[in-house]
Scaffold this active site. Sequence first.
Site, PDB file in Angstrom:
ATOM      1  N   LEU A   1      -7.584   0.353   0.555  1.00 34.86           N
ATOM      2  CA  LEU A   1      -6.325   0.883   0.629  1.00 34.86           C
ATOM      3  C   LEU A   1      -4.644   0.386   1.113  1.00 34.86           C
ATOM      4  O   LEU A   1      -4.767  -0.153   2.016  1.00 34.86           O
ATOM      5  CB  LEU A   1      -5.787   2.538   1.099  1.00 34.86           C
ATOM      6  N   HIS A   2      -3.746   0.335   0.633  1.00 33.61           N
ATOM      7  CA  HIS A   2      -2.658  -0.054   1.053  1.00 33.61           C
ATOM      8  C   HIS A   2      -1.155  -0.221   0.645  1.00 33.61           C
ATOM      9  O   HIS A   2       0.047  -0.300   0.991  1.00 33.61           O
ATOM     10  CB  HIS A   2      -2.987  -2.041   1.125  1.00 33.61           C
ATOM     11  N   ARG A   3      -1.318   0.448  -0.675  1.00 36.18           N
ATOM     12  CA  ARG A   3       0.038   0.349  -1.545  1.00 36.18           C
ATOM     13  C   ARG A   3       1.318   1.194  -0.483  1.00 36.18           C
ATOM     14  O   ARG A   3       0.241   2.521  -0.549  1.00 36.18           O
ATOM     15  CB  ARG A   3      -0.168   0.774  -3.025  1.00 36.18           C
TER      16      ARG A   3
END
Length: 368
Positions: A208-210
Amino acid sequence: MSGRTKILHVVGARPNFMKIAPVMQAVAKAGFAEQKLVHTGQHYDVAMSDVFFTDLGMPVPDLHLAVGSGSHAEQTAKVLVAFERVCLAEQPDLVVVAGDVNSTLACALDCAKLRIPCAHVEAGLRSFDLAMPEEVNRIVTDRLCEILLTPSPDADENLRREGTDPARVFRVGNVMIDTLRAHLPLARATGSPARHGVQPGAYGVLTLHRPSNVDDPAVLAGLLEAVGELQRQLPIVFPAHPRTRRRLEESGLAARAAAMGGLHLCEPLGYLEFLGLVAGAKLVLTDSGGLQEETTALGIPCLTLRENTERPVTVSEGTNTLVGVDPRRIAAEARLALSGQGKAGRVPALWDGHAAERIAEVLRTWRR
């Protein structure tokens, strides 16, 4: 182009390394150009960037701009100023940029202003969501670059609809898959699953990074709820992006994540170790574009935690399913995948490990 061409290749963030490494190798093998590597330093964490020069066998950067972190405007501006100086000093015949990060946009803009031809690796991809900063970067970069190197038919069609001169468009295939195929044996040899305490074929991988997922506490809490249910069925390894780890702390969700016995949080991994981890997974959950492609190439079910994708071929042909951020839908699709009812998919055309060779031939024969 005639004679020996001077090419500057630009990398800045994690995905760029996998795209530029095989291109540099193919150009070197073809022997028509002098090459230099410029690292903008947009990602400056060792595990997020420097380790790629070891893992991928890339040369040490000839120039490091060290722009570091900052807002989108700050990063773009820093790269604009620094890369302009590089171009004025080096006088390249051609610049090669990749992907959709701020460095890509900034360098393409410099080239347009200085009248230096620029080639875009992975051109034509569109999510049709202008709320994504990467979408703005893609559109502007493709408008500015003179050579557009596309991975799939949908990318060609996007450029056609935007009125792009077809003489600028070259479908070469997916260069990320060149890197994957070349390094998969080494990646499997890392023994990554065992190092993370899981058995091959019996665990999931989460990334997860957005900003749309991690910056909104409500969305992040919902994703963690879905993960909480899934980790009761199989262990999940979660290499946490530094930004994501900070958001978990700030939103008060870090303790909840730490309490999940089946969720194994770890630091970001180098390319080989991460690829070895993904290659042994039963299921991948991600908001990353590159992982949608890699799982399709590996035949592993992928649940993309987004409402859209700039890589629709991974959905129409590959193993990818768009599930959004609704915890109930994520859990339902995960159950289908784990029961063997997930998408089987197939590898798209030209994802054959030879995209970089086709790119090198385009660069060798292209005439301004």
